[in-house]
Motif scaffolding. Sequence first.
Motif, PDB file in Angstrom:
ATOM      1  N   ASP A 185       0.379  -7.101  -6.260  1.00  0.00           N
ATOM      2  CA  ASP A 185      -0.425  -7.201  -5.048  1.00  0.00           C
ATOM      3  C   ASP A 185       0.350  -7.880  -3.926  1.00  0.00           C
ATOM      4  O   ASP A 185       0.221  -7.515  -2.750  1.00  0.00           O
ATOM      5  CB  ASP A 185      -1.723  -7.966  -5.337  1.00  0.00           C
ATOM      6  CG  ASP A 185      -2.682  -7.177  -6.207  1.00  0.00           C
ATOM      7  OD1 ASP A 185      -2.476  -5.953  -6.335  1.00  0.00           O
ATOM      8  OD2 ASP A 185      -3.625  -7.776  -6.751  1.00  0.00           O
ATOM      9  N   THR A 227       2.640  -5.326  -2.579  1.00  0.00           N
ATOM     10  CA  THR A 227       1.888  -4.378  -1.772  1.00  0.00           C
ATOM     11  C   THR A 227       1.624  -4.945  -0.385  1.00  0.00           C
ATOM     12  O   THR A 227       1.787  -4.252   0.629  1.00  0.00           O
ATOM     13  CB  THR A 227       0.552  -4.031  -2.455  1.00  0.00           C
ATOM     14  OG1 THR A 227       0.814  -3.412  -3.723  1.00  0.00           O
ATOM     15  CG2 THR A 227      -0.277  -3.085  -1.606  1.00  0.00           C
ATOM     16  N   ALA A 249       4.705  -4.756   1.600  1.00  0.00           N
ATOM     17  CA  ALA A 249       4.964  -3.384   2.035  1.00  0.00           C
ATOM     18  C   ALA A 249       4.128  -3.035   3.263  1.00  0.00           C
ATOM     19  O   ALA A 249       4.596  -2.363   4.179  1.00  0.00           O
ATOM     20  CB  ALA A 249       4.674  -2.407   0.891  1.00  0.00           C
ATOM     21  N   VAL A 250       2.865  -3.474   3.270  1.00  0.00           N
ATOM     22  CA  VAL A 250       2.011  -3.226   4.433  1.00  0.00           C
ATOM     23  C   VAL A 250       2.575  -3.947   5.650  1.00  0.00           C
ATOM     24  O   VAL A 250       2.653  -3.386   6.747  1.00  0.00           O
ATOM     25  CB  VAL A 250       0.565  -3.684   4.155  1.00  0.00           C
ATOM     26  CG1 VAL A 250      -0.279  -3.588   5.412  1.00  0.00           C
ATOM     27  CG2 VAL A 250      -0.056  -2.841   3.056  1.00  0.00           C
ATOM     28  N   ALA A 308       5.493  -2.132   6.934  1.00  0.00           N
ATOM     29  CA  ALA A 308       5.122  -0.883   7.598  1.00  0.00           C
ATOM     30  C   ALA A 308       4.604  -1.124   9.010  1.00  0.00           C
ATOM     31  O   ALA A 308       4.700  -0.247   9.872  1.00  0.00           O
ATOM     32  CB  ALA A 308       4.064  -0.154   6.773  1.00  0.00           C
ATOM     33  N   HIS A 356      -0.242   6.347   5.136  1.00  0.00           N
ATOM     34  CA  HIS A 356       0.463   5.258   4.453  1.00  0.00           C
ATOM     35  C   HIS A 356      -0.276   3.930   4.650  1.00  0.00           C
ATOM     36  O   HIS A 356      -0.385   3.132   3.711  1.00  0.00           O
ATOM     37  CB  HIS A 356       1.898   5.155   4.968  1.00  0.00           C
ATOM     38  CG  HIS A 356       2.836   6.122   4.318  1.00  0.00           C
ATOM     39  ND1 HIS A 356       3.550   5.840   3.183  1.00  0.00           N
ATOM     40  CD2 HIS A 356       3.151   7.406   4.634  1.00  0.00           C
ATOM     41  CE1 HIS A 356       4.283   6.882   2.831  1.00  0.00           C
ATOM     42  NE2 HIS A 356       4.058   7.852   3.699  1.00  0.00           N
ATOM     43  N   HIS A 388      -3.397   3.989   2.489  1.00  0.00           N
ATOM     44  CA  HIS A 388      -3.016   3.865   1.079  1.00  0.00           C
ATOM     45  C   HIS A 388      -2.704   2.412   0.714  1.00  0.00           C
ATOM     46  O   HIS A 388      -3.191   1.897  -0.308  1.00  0.00           O
ATOM     47  CB  HIS A 388      -1.803   4.749   0.817  1.00  0.00           C
ATOM     48  CG  HIS A 388      -1.343   4.751  -0.606  1.00  0.00           C
ATOM     49  ND1 HIS A 388      -2.198   4.987  -1.663  1.00  0.00           N
ATOM     50  CD2 HIS A 388      -0.114   4.549  -1.155  1.00  0.00           C
ATOM     51  CE1 HIS A 388      -1.520   4.936  -2.796  1.00  0.00           C
ATOM     52  NE2 HIS A 388      -0.261   4.658  -2.518  1.00  0.00           N
ATOM     53  N   GLN A 389      -1.936   1.748   1.561  1.00  0.00           N
ATOM     54  CA  GLN A 389      -1.568   0.368   1.273  1.00  0.00           C
ATOM     55  C   GLN A 389      -2.787  -0.548   1.331  1.00  0.00           C
ATOM     56  O   GLN A 389      -2.955  -1.450   0.501  1.00  0.00           O
ATOM     57  CB  GLN A 389      -0.496  -0.116   2.257  1.00  0.00           C
ATOM     58  CG  GLN A 389       0.821   0.650   2.175  1.00  0.00           C
ATOM     59  CD  GLN A 389       1.638   0.286   0.952  1.00  0.00           C
ATOM     60  OE1 GLN A 389       1.128  -0.297   0.006  1.00  0.00           O
ATOM     61  NE2 GLN A 389       2.897   0.649   0.951  1.00  0.00           N
ATOM     62  N   ARG A 406      -4.912  -0.148  -1.733  1.00  0.00           N
ATOM     63  CA  ARG A 406      -4.310  -0.858  -2.859  1.00  0.00           C
ATOM     64  C   ARG A 406      -4.540  -2.354  -2.734  1.00  0.00           C
ATOM     65  O   ARG A 406      -4.576  -3.069  -3.742  1.00  0.00           O
ATOM     66  CB  ARG A 406      -2.808  -0.560  -2.906  1.00  0.00           C
ATOM     67  CG  ARG A 406      -2.482   0.839  -3.393  1.00  0.00           C
ATOM     68  CD  ARG A 406      -1.006   1.151  -3.243  1.00  0.00           C
ATOM     69  NE  ARG A 406      -0.186   0.254  -4.046  1.00  0.00           N
ATOM     70  CZ  ARG A 406       1.143   0.213  -3.981  1.00  0.00           C
ATOM     71  NH1 ARG A 406       1.781   0.997  -3.131  1.00  0.00           N
ATOM     72  NH2 ARG A 406       1.825  -0.611  -4.748  1.00  0.00           N
ATOM     73  N   GLY A 407      -4.710  -2.828  -1.518  1.00  0.00           N
ATOM     74  CA  GLY A 407      -5.004  -4.239  -1.306  1.00  0.00           C
ATOM     75  C   GLY A 407      -6.460  -4.602  -1.507  1.00  0.00           C
ATOM     76  O   GLY A 407      -6.838  -5.769  -1.334  1.00  0.00           O
TER      77      GLY A 407
END
Length: 241
Positions: A101, A104, A107-108, A111, A177, A180-181, A184-185
């Motif tokens: 997590d 993730t 990554a967000v 982005a 994207h 999606h992120q 996932r969060g």
Amino acid sequence: MGLNLQTSVKLRPVDLARRHGLSTQAVRNYEEAGILPTAERTASGYRVYTPLHERALAAFLALVPGHGHATATAVMQAVNRDAVDDAFQLIDESHARLLHDRRTLRAVEDALRGLTTESAAADSAGFKPTFIGPLAQELGVRPATLRKWEDAGLVRPRRDPVTGYRVYDPADVRDTHLVHQLRRGGYLLEQIAPLITQVRTAGGVEPLEGALRDWRGRLSDRGRAMLRGAAALDAYLRVRD
């Protein structure tokens, strides 16, 4: 020391319940679920608990905030059947989920760096539009998921006038994207919608920054709770040993 704890002090279900703000039925349920060791019974059938049971209950309640009810239950069940290595593996897996997590979230954040209307326009140079199948494969989701996001207004691909196929331009790919992120969060579609709208209309990420701060705070709280749970579980294990 474990033997003394098990034999010297006798506690009623109500004693354990009051000390932890629980109902007596909750204490009995925890024993039946294997979260607490099996209690001895009096000649008349009443449960008799000891400080060992109180340590077990304290460990379970400390584990729940960091690991969740299901994992905390499985950990205590494993310990109480003397499968401590199984309990450790469950805890390791829970820590791995927290690490996932955190990655993730990172990554967000990556982005969103430099995400503006200008950069989106610049990225479109030389970009080939894509279709629902390849994009779903890239994200690791089903095409039906992308259609669901479209129905929720989170993604707005255009349609090819000849084939009718969905065509995803650079901004659409960016939006998928992001969705999606955030999914996932742990964010719900209705929570994501206003954030995506802000990115589209203003080219700014201020609402997302607030969401990311909240997300980061929740991950930090989880990590701290795991530390408290580990300390309480270690105290229980030492008493059992």
